[in-house]
Design a protein around this motif. Sequence first.
Motif, mmCIF file in Angstrom:
data_model
loop_
_atom_site.group_PDB
_atom_site.id
_atom_site.type_symbol
_atom_site.label_atom_id
_atom_site.label_comp_id
_atom_site.label_asym_id
_atom_site.label_seq_id
_atom_site.Cartn_x
_atom_site.Cartn_y
_atom_site.Cartn_z
ATOM 1 N N LYS A 1 0.823 -1.209 0.000
ATOM 2 C CA LYS A 1 0.000 0.000 0.000
ATOM 3 C C LYS A 1 0.859 1.261 0.000
ATOM 4 O O LYS A 1 0.468 2.298 -0.549
ATOM 5 C CB LYS A 1 -0.908 0.007 1.233
ATOM 6 C CG LYS A 1 -1.997 -1.065 1.232
ATOM 7 C CD LYS A 1 -3.126 -0.699 0.302
ATOM 8 C CE LYS A 1 -4.287 -1.664 0.463
ATOM 9 N NZ LYS A 1 -5.424 -1.323 -0.437
ATOM 10 N N ALA A 2 2.026 1.191 0.643
ATOM 11 C CA ALA A 2 2.865 2.379 0.778
ATOM 12 C C ALA A 2 3.800 2.583 -0.404
ATOM 13 O O ALA A 2 4.172 3.722 -0.706
ATOM 14 C CB ALA A 2 3.691 2.288 2.065
ATOM 15 N N VAL A 3 4.164 1.500 -1.088
ATOM 16 C CA VAL A 3 5.180 1.605 -2.139
ATOM 17 C C VAL A 3 4.629 1.209 -3.503
ATOM 18 O O VAL A 3 4.697 1.990 -4.473
ATOM 19 C CB VAL A 3 6.409 0.739 -1.791
ATOM 20 C CG1 VAL A 3 7.461 0.825 -2.911
ATOM 21 C CG2 VAL A 3 7.015 1.169 -0.468
ATOM 22 N N PHE A 4 4.078 -0.014 -3.604
ATOM 23 C CA PHE A 4 3.703 -0.557 -4.915
ATOM 24 C C PHE A 4 2.531 0.203 -5.538
ATOM 25 O O PHE A 4 2.604 0.644 -6.695
ATOM 26 C CB PHE A 4 3.353 -2.043 -4.769
ATOM 27 C CG PHE A 4 2.949 -2.684 -6.059
ATOM 28 C CD1 PHE A 4 3.873 -2.925 -7.060
ATOM 29 C CD2 PHE A 4 1.620 -3.051 -6.281
ATOM 30 C CE1 PHE A 4 3.493 -3.517 -8.259
ATOM 31 C CE2 PHE A 4 1.237 -3.638 -7.467
ATOM 32 C CZ PHE A 4 2.172 -3.871 -8.457
ATOM 33 N N VAL A 5 1.432 0.356 -4.798
ATOM 34 C CA VAL A 5 0.240 1.013 -5.354
ATOM 35 C C VAL A 5 0.518 2.467 -5.741
ATOM 36 O O VAL A 5 0.193 2.889 -6.858
ATOM 37 C CB VAL A 5 -0.945 0.917 -4.366
ATOM 38 C CG1 VAL A 5 -2.144 1.714 -4.885
ATOM 39 C CG2 VAL A 5 -1.341 -0.540 -4.171
ATOM 40 N N PRO A 6 1.130 3.279 -4.874
ATOM 41 C CA PRO A 6 1.449 4.656 -5.303
ATOM 42 C C PRO A 6 2.389 4.698 -6.506
ATOM 43 O O PRO A 6 2.274 5.576 -7.360
ATOM 44 C CB PRO A 6 2.110 5.263 -4.061
ATOM 45 C CG PRO A 6 1.580 4.474 -2.923
ATOM 46 C CD PRO A 6 1.451 3.081 -3.448
#
Length: 286
Positions: A37-42
């Motif tokens: 949620k913190a790295v991949f999606v953004p």
Amino acid sequence: MLPLQFGLSGLAATAAGFLLTVLLFVVGFTATLLIGKAVFVPGVERAIESRGLEEAVRSLASSVANAVVWVAAVAIGFTIAGYGAFLSAFAVFGGAIALAVGFAAQDLLGNFVAGIFILKDKPFEVGDWIEWDGNAGRVEDIDLRVSRVRTFDNERITVPNGDLANNAVTNPVAYETLRQKFVFGIGYEDDIAEATDIIVEKAEAHEAILDDPAPSVRVVELGDSAVGLQSRWWIDEPDRGDFVRVRSEYVTDVKEAFDDAGIDMPYVHRQLTGSVEVIESVAADE
């Protein structure tokens, strides 16, 4: 008392093992979910936005990225907890189901993928006037599965995106200018140079016809009853209404000028010649 102690010890060991398994699953699941949620999606969202794609594509990419993170979190959680074999069996079963669903909904999936490419490549946009497979109209909406087109008779056509992605689509308003053509037919006895001058003059006099590129006229055919002079002219910021209006006004102006100059615009006609022979029967005389 000894068997009871062994029983309690075994139960405690089983409970401790179960709690450890749950703890490992929770740790692996939570860590993967938070990192995703913190790295991949953004990261996926920024990559899609940098390409300037439509909102529908960005929303789809974000949803897919979130789904990938959740699946990865579950998979890593089960693997850390020691249930890799169960996860492999579930993956095989899920793959078989996905394959069956894919075969059953291949047309739907094909239109879905075609919609993504239309939104990405932008062969046309909302508001454009397009022509395809004998149809024409103005694009009202581009969805991931279908596109909606309003015809010039004020009818709505819902077109599967696969039809638009896999066939030739003409977009007359893709560029800032558009060339139009019309063939004027004059009689064989009429002066081609005079007719050409009139055609060019009326094009230059029309306010909506561009001077650069300049209008031009070419002899394109020698028909049965007329010589075909093709006029070519350009209009700026093409639109369906302008296309029809300019064409109608210009052709009317040329027709009236031809009438004033005595230039004939013949129409196709047929003349039947021959004779009728009447043969009297000689049966009565016999």
